[in-house]
Scaffold this motif. Structure first.
Motif, PDB file in Angstrom:
ATOM      1  N   ARG A 150      11.617  20.748  26.955  1.00  0.00           N
ATOM      2  CA  ARG A 150      11.269  19.896  28.097  1.00  0.00           C
ATOM      3  C   ARG A 150      10.882  18.500  27.619  1.00  0.00           C
ATOM      4  O   ARG A 150      11.270  17.485  28.217  1.00  0.00           O
ATOM      5  CB  ARG A 150      10.120  20.515  28.891  1.00  0.00           C
ATOM      6  CG  ARG A 150       9.700  19.701  30.109  1.00  0.00           C
ATOM      7  CD  ARG A 150       8.597  20.402  30.896  1.00  0.00           C
ATOM      8  NE  ARG A 150       8.234  19.643  32.078  1.00  0.00           N
ATOM      9  CZ  ARG A 150       7.362  18.651  32.084  1.00  0.00           C
ATOM     10  NH1 ARG A 150       6.756  18.281  30.956  1.00  0.00           N
ATOM     11  NH2 ARG A 150       7.079  18.000  33.209  1.00  0.00           N
ATOM     12  N   TRP A 151      10.135  18.434  26.520  1.00  0.00           N
ATOM     13  CA  TRP A 151       9.734  17.138  25.970  1.00  0.00           C
ATOM     14  C   TRP A 151      10.940  16.305  25.576  1.00  0.00           C
ATOM     15  O   TRP A 151      11.019  15.115  25.888  1.00  0.00           O
ATOM     16  CB  TRP A 151       8.835  17.368  24.754  1.00  0.00           C
ATOM     17  CG  TRP A 151       8.672  16.144  23.914  1.00  0.00           C
ATOM     18  CD1 TRP A 151       7.911  15.049  24.173  1.00  0.00           C
ATOM     19  CD2 TRP A 151       9.344  15.868  22.666  1.00  0.00           C
ATOM     20  NE1 TRP A 151       8.045  14.113  23.174  1.00  0.00           N
ATOM     21  CE2 TRP A 151       8.915  14.588  22.245  1.00  0.00           C
ATOM     22  CE3 TRP A 151      10.250  16.591  21.880  1.00  0.00           C
ATOM     23  CZ2 TRP A 151       9.385  14.020  21.056  1.00  0.00           C
ATOM     24  CZ3 TRP A 151      10.701  16.021  20.704  1.00  0.00           C
ATOM     25  CH2 TRP A 151      10.271  14.743  20.305  1.00  0.00           C
ATOM     26  N   PHE A 174      14.798  11.760  26.185  1.00  0.00           N
ATOM     27  CA  PHE A 174      16.146  11.199  26.308  1.00  0.00           C
ATOM     28  C   PHE A 174      16.301  10.422  27.604  1.00  0.00           C
ATOM     29  O   PHE A 174      16.914   9.349  27.635  1.00  0.00           O
ATOM     30  CB  PHE A 174      17.189  12.313  26.235  1.00  0.00           C
ATOM     31  CG  PHE A 174      17.318  12.943  24.880  1.00  0.00           C
ATOM     32  CD1 PHE A 174      16.813  12.329  23.747  1.00  0.00           C
ATOM     33  CD2 PHE A 174      17.944  14.177  24.733  1.00  0.00           C
ATOM     34  CE1 PHE A 174      16.928  12.912  22.492  1.00  0.00           C
ATOM     35  CE2 PHE A 174      18.083  14.765  23.489  1.00  0.00           C
ATOM     36  CZ  PHE A 174      17.567  14.134  22.375  1.00  0.00           C
ATOM     37  N   ARG A 175      15.742  10.966  28.673  1.00  0.00           N
ATOM     38  CA  ARG A 175      15.847  10.265  29.961  1.00  0.00           C
ATOM     39  C   ARG A 175      15.108   8.938  29.918  1.00  0.00           C
ATOM     40  O   ARG A 175      15.584   7.931  30.461  1.00  0.00           O
ATOM     41  CB  ARG A 175      15.282  11.159  31.071  1.00  0.00           C
ATOM     42  CG  ARG A 175      16.180  12.340  31.437  1.00  0.00           C
ATOM     43  CD  ARG A 175      15.520  13.182  32.508  1.00  0.00           C
ATOM     44  NE  ARG A 175      16.372  14.273  32.963  1.00  0.00           N
ATOM     45  CZ  ARG A 175      15.970  15.223  33.795  1.00  0.00           C
ATOM     46  NH1 ARG A 175      14.719  15.195  34.255  1.00  0.00           N
ATOM     47  NH2 ARG A 175      16.790  16.176  34.171  1.00  0.00           N
ATOM     48  N   LEU A 210      13.482  24.263  18.852  1.00  0.00           N
ATOM     49  CA  LEU A 210      12.404  23.846  19.746  1.00  0.00           C
ATOM     50  C   LEU A 210      12.067  24.963  20.730  1.00  0.00           C
ATOM     51  O   LEU A 210      12.957  25.661  21.221  1.00  0.00           O
ATOM     52  CB  LEU A 210      12.795  22.588  20.516  1.00  0.00           C
ATOM     53  CG  LEU A 210      13.002  21.309  19.701  1.00  0.00           C
ATOM     54  CD1 LEU A 210      13.397  20.162  20.625  1.00  0.00           C
ATOM     55  CD2 LEU A 210      11.738  20.948  18.926  1.00  0.00           C
ATOM     56  N   ASP A 211      10.770  25.102  21.041  1.00  0.00           N
ATOM     57  CA  ASP A 211      10.370  26.068  22.056  1.00  0.00           C
ATOM     58  C   ASP A 211      10.547  25.443  23.444  1.00  0.00           C
ATOM     59  O   ASP A 211      11.051  24.314  23.581  1.00  0.00           O
ATOM     60  CB  ASP A 211       8.927  26.517  21.830  1.00  0.00           C
ATOM     61  CG  ASP A 211       7.930  25.361  21.825  1.00  0.00           C
ATOM     62  OD1 ASP A 211       8.278  24.246  22.282  1.00  0.00           O
ATOM     63  OD2 ASP A 211       6.784  25.560  21.374  1.00  0.00           O
ATOM     64  N   ALA A 212      10.160  26.184  24.479  1.00  0.00           N
ATOM     65  CA  ALA A 212      10.388  25.712  25.853  1.00  0.00           C
ATOM     66  C   ALA A 212       9.701  24.371  26.110  1.00  0.00           C
ATOM     67  O   ALA A 212      10.276  23.468  26.738  1.00  0.00           O
ATOM     68  CB  ALA A 212       9.899  26.764  26.851  1.00  0.00           C
ATOM     69  N   LEU A 247       5.277   9.043  14.701  1.00  0.00           N
ATOM     70  CA  LEU A 247       4.691  10.356  14.427  1.00  0.00           C
ATOM     71  C   LEU A 247       3.858  10.832  15.607  1.00  0.00           C
ATOM     72  O   LEU A 247       3.892  12.013  15.989  1.00  0.00           O
ATOM     73  CB  LEU A 247       3.813  10.285  13.170  1.00  0.00           C
ATOM     74  CG  LEU A 247       4.560  10.279  11.837  1.00  0.00           C
ATOM     75  CD1 LEU A 247       3.628   9.889  10.700  1.00  0.00           C
ATOM     76  CD2 LEU A 247       5.179  11.656  11.559  1.00  0.00           C
ATOM     77  N   GLU A 248       3.128   9.916  16.206  1.00  0.00           N
ATOM     78  CA  GLU A 248       2.346  10.251  17.396  1.00  0.00           C
ATOM     79  C   GLU A 248       3.265  10.610  18.557  1.00  0.00           C
ATOM     80  O   GLU A 248       3.023  11.577  19.296  1.00  0.00           O
ATOM     81  CB  GLU A 248       1.455   9.066  17.767  1.00  0.00           C
ATOM     82  CG  GLU A 248       0.493   9.335  18.921  1.00  0.00           C
ATOM     83  CD  GLU A 248      -0.627  10.290  18.526  1.00  0.00           C
ATOM     84  OE1 GLU A 248      -1.005  11.126  19.391  1.00  0.00           O
ATOM     85  OE2 GLU A 248      -1.112  10.214  17.378  1.00  0.00           O
ATOM     86  N   GLU A 249       4.328   9.846  18.716  1.00  0.00           N
ATOM     87  CA  GLU A 249       5.229  10.062  19.857  1.00  0.00           C
ATOM     88  C   GLU A 249       5.904  11.420  19.813  1.00  0.00           C
ATOM     89  O   GLU A 249       6.092  12.056  20.849  1.00  0.00           O
ATOM     90  CB  GLU A 249       6.287   8.967  19.913  1.00  0.00           C
ATOM     91  CG  GLU A 249       7.229   9.098  21.099  1.00  0.00           C
ATOM     92  CD  GLU A 249       8.082   7.868  21.309  1.00  0.00           C
ATOM     93  OE1 GLU A 249       8.780   7.808  22.344  1.00  0.00           O
ATOM     94  OE2 GLU A 249       8.069   6.955  20.456  1.00  0.00           O
ATOM     95  N   VAL A 250       6.258  11.891  18.627  1.00  0.00           N
ATOM     96  CA  VAL A 250       6.956  13.173  18.535  1.00  0.00           C
ATOM     97  C   VAL A 250       6.006  14.345  18.345  1.00  0.00           C
ATOM     98  O   VAL A 250       6.442  15.488  18.194  1.00  0.00           O
ATOM     99  CB  VAL A 250       8.002  13.158  17.397  1.00  0.00           C
ATOM    100  CG1 VAL A 250       8.996  12.032  17.592  1.00  0.00           C
ATOM    101  CG2 VAL A 250       7.331  13.084  16.027  1.00  0.00           C
TER     102      VAL A 250
END
Length: 298
Positions: free
Chosen positions: A164-165, A170-171, A158-160, A112-115
């Motif tokens: 980016r997040w 994913f990377r 998702l917004d900009a 939850l913190e990570e997202v």
């Protein structure tokens, strides 16, 4: 690793997947692309045991998804961010998944913190925006710390900042050695996110290449030509089969002819050239060049 071999799915006389074979390797972000109706979602559903193939196999580390014990430890997936009961809070939804897979409460808090949903964890999902639901779905996919991750249209809503997040996420996951498969219609974002591309059209694999290689080999590479005689050069190029678009400052963008051919034609007709510059092909241009002639639909 994900291995799909001769995967076929028919609904009556309609063939959705036609002996589709491909591999998704760890350590890189793989993009799954294709026109609407190409079979992308069907492929992911069969991979995750949500349907039965007519023939062929879809395996994760050599085994069907349905044979995996506590699958969230092996595979994390997001197919539909809205498929969560609205009456649950974000925390309750993840806690139920965690209990069913033998995952501790601390991991629920961590994802939850990570997202970015720690502050909204006690709110009911019915009050979440689409972007928040996407983040909750990604949290569920990450819950078991799996080696294989599968996402279908994860950037919707998702917004900009969110896009980016998710790109950076994913990377990072791929850099950790995980297998990351992402299906998306947002081609501009996939160009910046995916290391490798698998393109399917009408249920068949039509491209399997690195993103840079895929765009570089496209026959649709445009060329910017600047000349003091744009009208005369345009007529010459049209006769040679090119397509042209007028630009500012007496320039043309030329499609369908290589740089050397354009220069030779201009020289043969005594036309001066002040600039002759290939423009990098976008993933969208390369994708359309590959799939549109084969009958891809919007």
């Amino acid at each position: 690793m994900i291995t799909i071999t001769a995967l076929t799915k028919r609904y009556g006389r309609t063939v959705v997947l036609d002996r589709l074979s491909m591999e998704v390797h760890p350590g890189r972000v793989t993009g799954l692309l294709g026109p609407n109706g190409a079979g992308k979602s069907t492929t992911l559903r069969l991979l995750l045991g949500l349907g039965t193939p007519t023939s062929g196999t879809a395996l994760i580390d050599g085994r069907p998804y349905r044979e995996l014990r506590r699958p969230l430890h092996r595979v994390g997936a997001l197919l539909d961010a809205t498929a969560v009961p609205g009456g649950l809070t974000g925390r309750h939804h993840l806690a139920a998944l965690a209990r069913a897979n033998g995952i501790g409460r601390a991991r629920t808090d961590a994802v939850l913190e990570e997202v970015g949903l720690a502050g909204a964890a006690r709110r009911r999902v019915a009050g979440y925006s689409l972007g928040m639901k996407q983040r909750l779905g990604i949290a569920a996919a990450l819950l078991g710390d799996p080696a294989v991750l599968v996402f279908d249209e994860p950037a919707n809503g998702l917004d900009a900042e969110g896009i980016r997040w998710i790109r950076l996420l994913f990377r990072r996951l791929a850099a950790e050695g995980r297998t990351v498969l992402v299906s998306s219609h947002v081609l501009s974002e996939m160009q910046h996110t995916a290391d490798h591309l698998l393109v399917i059209d009408r249920g068949r694999l039509v491209a399997d290449a690195g993103t840079a290689e895929f765009t570089a080999r496209s026959a649709a590479v445009p060329v910017l030509v600047r000349t003091p005689a744009p009208d005369e050069l345009r007529r010459v190029l049209l006769e040679a089969g090119a397509r042209t678009t007028p630009e500012a400052d007496r320039a043309l963008t030329v499609h369908g002819l290589e740089v050397s051919r354009i220069g030779d034609l201009a020289l043969a007709h005594g036309l001066a050239i002040h600039e002759l510059t290939p423009r990098p092909t976008s993933l969208e241009e390369a994708f359309i060049a590959l799939t549109a002639p084969a009958g891809g639909k919007d």
